[in-house]
Design a protein around this motif. Structure first.
Motif, PDB file in Angstrom:
ATOM      1  N   LEU A  11      12.831  -0.763   6.316  1.00  0.00           N
ATOM      2  CA  LEU A  11      12.672   0.670   6.555  1.00  0.00           C
ATOM      3  C   LEU A  11      12.020   0.850   7.913  1.00  0.00           C
ATOM      4  O   LEU A  11      11.053   0.167   8.251  1.00  0.00           O
TER       5      LEU A  11
ATOM      6  N   TRP B 265       9.227  -4.170   5.434  1.00  0.00           N
ATOM      7  CA  TRP B 265       9.627  -4.107   4.031  1.00  0.00           C
ATOM      8  C   TRP B 265       8.757  -5.056   3.203  1.00  0.00           C
ATOM      9  O   TRP B 265       8.104  -5.943   3.727  1.00  0.00           O
TER      10      TRP B 265
ATOM     11  N   GLN C  97       8.836  -1.500  -0.601  1.00  0.00           N
ATOM     12  CA  GLN C  97      10.202  -1.344  -0.106  1.00  0.00           C
ATOM     13  C   GLN C  97      10.957  -2.664  -0.239  1.00  0.00           C
ATOM     14  O   GLN C  97      10.453  -3.714   0.180  1.00  0.00           O
TER      15      GLN C  97
END
Length: 729
Positions: A207, A187, A203
């Protein structure tokens, strides 16, 4: 006499028991040595092992250490997390944005199991596998769904199956484990595809990278990420920026998803740096690739490498770690090696010269772990001591300074001290920057850090930098600040703190409102005495006061005289000198310790003989010693352990220790005595149960020179089972 700005002018102490602390003179400050009893961690060496010879107290012990951009973090064996260095983004996790040149604890939790420092943020794992991050968050690298700066740890999601975290400047990655499956997650910043999710979209929360469940290792670099998968027997996969061939796939093409690097297998782990990468293979060899402008690949050239090349021919490497433009590694024989950029001394070889082949850090052979940060490096030795070197502009080395270090220095507490005092089971010391630190027993709060938990390493007393002198007794401590105010803390059952109450104090409280205190002596029998600049003498606590045996919770003046020069007390009796050279004692006298030829208890000061050339007096449990201006040393009282140094029996009045006329600065413990001579040699005698005389075993009935690596001393102060001394460097 007040302590000057030089560490060797005076050493103040109370009745200190059962340890030895030695200070060695450095430029502007002193090293700290300790020996003797250590059952409560009072020596401050991170153990509870007694020491019979002087031992250098080198700093806090960390089980592991991680270097970031300009800060570092470490975990201790008690599960606590600590960070130090730059803190402009809150990356130290102490709730502030103030830089720290010494370790500060991250919260109060004791269940940290991993920690990873990056350029501007830090992440860590807590038992049973929760993930926490703090610091800079411009690109969502903390992973809490925001871009808000965090100055204290915040939990990332609710998962409890995190097994690894790796953080760099602007992105973070980690591994989770469930039922034997290991998944990879990333992320934060992603303009270079460093998250490995097939695109370049930023992000703000973790993820998953692909759907693979066999990730054995995962590490984040500046703009790229690499990992090891079980598929094909441990092969390397990398993704992200590749301008300098840091992915190692033979190209300079950016990869937004993982690509396999070569066809070799048997990789243990991989370590991405800024623009180069290194990896460790199961056969003990290490390989590097990518940017090599500073020699960070270590192959003897400065040529960029687009695929892995072996570093030398050695196959006994135990680990390898990459920094921004340098690399460090450890071999199985316990030696540490670094190569690459060295402008900031990050290679630790004592120079600032770049190296394109591995160069030994120093001659130590007990390195147990090593870590390369952006511009500095750190390592942990087998004895638990932690060492850092390199760029220190923001205090990232953790030695209490901002001075660049081209060779390893110890981390965890000040290395330069002004003075130290040993209590019954604790030690306190004033650092060169006038911060105050204590270690050891803390049942009554005598360490002054707001708790009653013992500590085997030094903990800081508050955050002030204006302490001048300190004195520790049985369960209480007193200290004078540079503004001449007096402060005490710890046990107060007899009013020995002098604050007008009998309330225990876990942090310093001021004694009255006066600002003219000159010196203080804290005993191990709930009693304190101090002098003021006007020559008056004051005592409080148990068994003090004019003409009687009582307890006083505020300072009470002893008589009305204004010519008191120096005072020494154990709590059962007191001796003091006046400016005219006379010597006076009062209190208990069951062993002749008042030196008046009797064993009668005296309630008020009684002169010892008629001499007017007494220089300095020091009291023990049942004996006293003093020097005269002609350099002779005299002792009296109990000699049950040979503490008088005469080789004979007890004495009710002063007797000459020996014919020498070069004695100076005697100081007494409970059952032993130490003193300096004009040639700056150090001599001790008496009980040696805990090694307090500085020899391996056995009592000494006459003066015996303390033989250590240092032979010239400038100050000595002995406690009940310990000694403090300042030797020349």
């Amino acid at each position: 006499m007040k302590q000057s700005d030089r560490c060797y002018r005076d050493v103040y102490h109370g009745a200190r028991m059962l340890l030895v602390v030695v200070l060695a003179l450095l430029t502007g400050g002193c090293e700290l040595f300790a020996f003797g009893r250590n059952t409560s961690g009072e020596l401050g060496d991170g153990t509870t092992t007694n020491r019979s010879i002087p031992t250098l107290i080198q700093g806090s012990s960390f089980d592991l250490v991680s270097g970031g951009g300009t800060h570092s973090c470490g975990l201790r064996s008690d599960g606590t997390a600590w960070c130090w260095g730059e803190n402009n983004y809150g990356q130290l996790g102490d709730g502030t944005t103030v830089d720290k040149t010494l370790p500060v604890q991250v919260g109060t939790e004791t269940d940290w199991i991993a920690i990873e420092a990056s350029a501007f943020h830090t992440c860590g794992l807590r038992d049973p596998g929760t993930l926490w991050c703090w610091g800079g968050n411009n690109f969502g690298q903390i992973g809490d769904g925001t871009t808000a700066l965090r100055t204290a740890p915040v939990q990332i999601g609710t998962a409890t199956d995190w097994v690894q975290v790796s953080s760099v400047e602007n992105h973070t990655c980690g591994r989770r484990s469930s039922l034997g499956n290991f998944t990879a997650w990333c992320w934060g910043h992603n303009s270079n595809g460093e998250l490995g999710i097939g695109n370049t979209t930023q992000q703000l929360t973790p993820l998953q990278v692909g759907s693979e469940t066999d990730w054995l290792e995962l590490r984040a670099g500046l703009n790229h990420t690499c990992g090891v998968r079980a598929l094909g027997f441990s092969r390397i996969w990398c993704w992200g920026g590749n301008l300098n061939s840091e992915l190692g796939d033979g190209t300079t093409i950016q990869r937004n998803s993982p690509v396999q690097i070569g066809s070799d297998n048997g990789w243990l782990y991989v370590s991405p740096g800024n623009f180069h990468t290194c990896a460790h293979r199961v056969d003990g060899a290490i390989f590097c690739w990518g940017n090599n402008s500073s020699g960070q690949v270590g192959d003897g050239t400065n040529t960029k490498r687009s695929t892995p090349v072996q570093v030398g021919t050695a196959t006994d490497w135990a680990e390898v770690e990459t920094g921004s433009n340098h690399t460090c590694a450890r071999r199985t024989n316990g030696t540490a090696w670094c190569w690459g950029m060295n402008f900031f001394g990050q290679l630790g070889d004592g120079t600032a010269v770049a190296r394109n082949t591995p160069t030994k850090v120093n001659d130590a052979t007990n390195w147990a772990g090593i870590n390369a940060a952006a511009l500095h490096s750190c390592g942990v030795r087998g004895d638990g001591s932690t060492w850092c070197w390199g760029d220190n502009d923001k205090g990232g080395v953790g030695d209490g300074t901002t001075v660049q270090r081209n060779a390893p220095v110890n981390v965890g507490q000040p290395i330069d001290w002004r003075t130290a005092t040993a209590g019954f089971r604790n030690t306190c010391a004033v650092a060169l920057d006038r911060s105050l630190w204590c270690t050891g027993s803390n049942a009554q709060g005598q360490l002054g850090n707001g708790t009653t938990a013992d500590s085997s390493t030094f903990v800081r007393v508050g955050s002030d930098n204006d302490w001048d002198t300190v004195a520790s007794g049985f369960d209480h401590t007193c200290a004078i600040r540079t503004d001449d105010t007096l402060w005490c803390w710890g046990d107060n059952s007899a009013g020995q703190l002098g604050d007008g109450t009998t309330t225990q104090r876990l942090t310093p409280v001021q004694v009255g409102g006066d600002a003219d205190w000159q010196s203080v002596s804290a005993s191990f029998f709930d009693h304190t005495c101090a002098t003021r600049t006007g020559g008056t003498l004051w005592c409080w606590g148990t068994n003090v006061g004019p003409g009687g045996v009582s307890s006083y919770s505020t300072p009470t003046q002893i008589g009305s005289d204004t010519d008191w020069r120096q005072v020494s007390n154990t709590g059962l009796y007191v001796c003091a000198t006046r400016t005219g050279g006379t010597l006076w004692c009062w209190g208990a006298n069951d062993q002749g310790q008042l030196g008046d030829g009797t064993t009668d208890f005296n309630l008020t000061p009684t002169q010892v003989g008629t001499a007017t050339d007494w220089n300095k007096v020091s009291t023990g449990t049942g004996h006293a010693c003093a020097t005269r201006t002609n350099g002779t040393l005299w002792c009296w009282g109990s000699n049950a352990s040979g503490q008088l140094g005469t080789g004979g029996g007890s004495e009710l009045s002063p007797v000459l220790v020996n014919p020498a006329t070069d004695w100076k600065n005697p100081d007494l413990g409970a059952l032993h005595t130490c003193a300096l001579r004009l040639d700056n040699s150090l001599w001790c005698w008496g009980s040696n149960v805990y090694g307090q005389v500085g020899v391996a075993s056995g009592p000494t009935l006459i003066p015996r020179e303390v033989g250590t690596a240092r032979s010239m001393w400038i100050e000595v102060s002995a406690g009940g089972g310990h000694t403090i001394a300042l030797p020349f460097e």
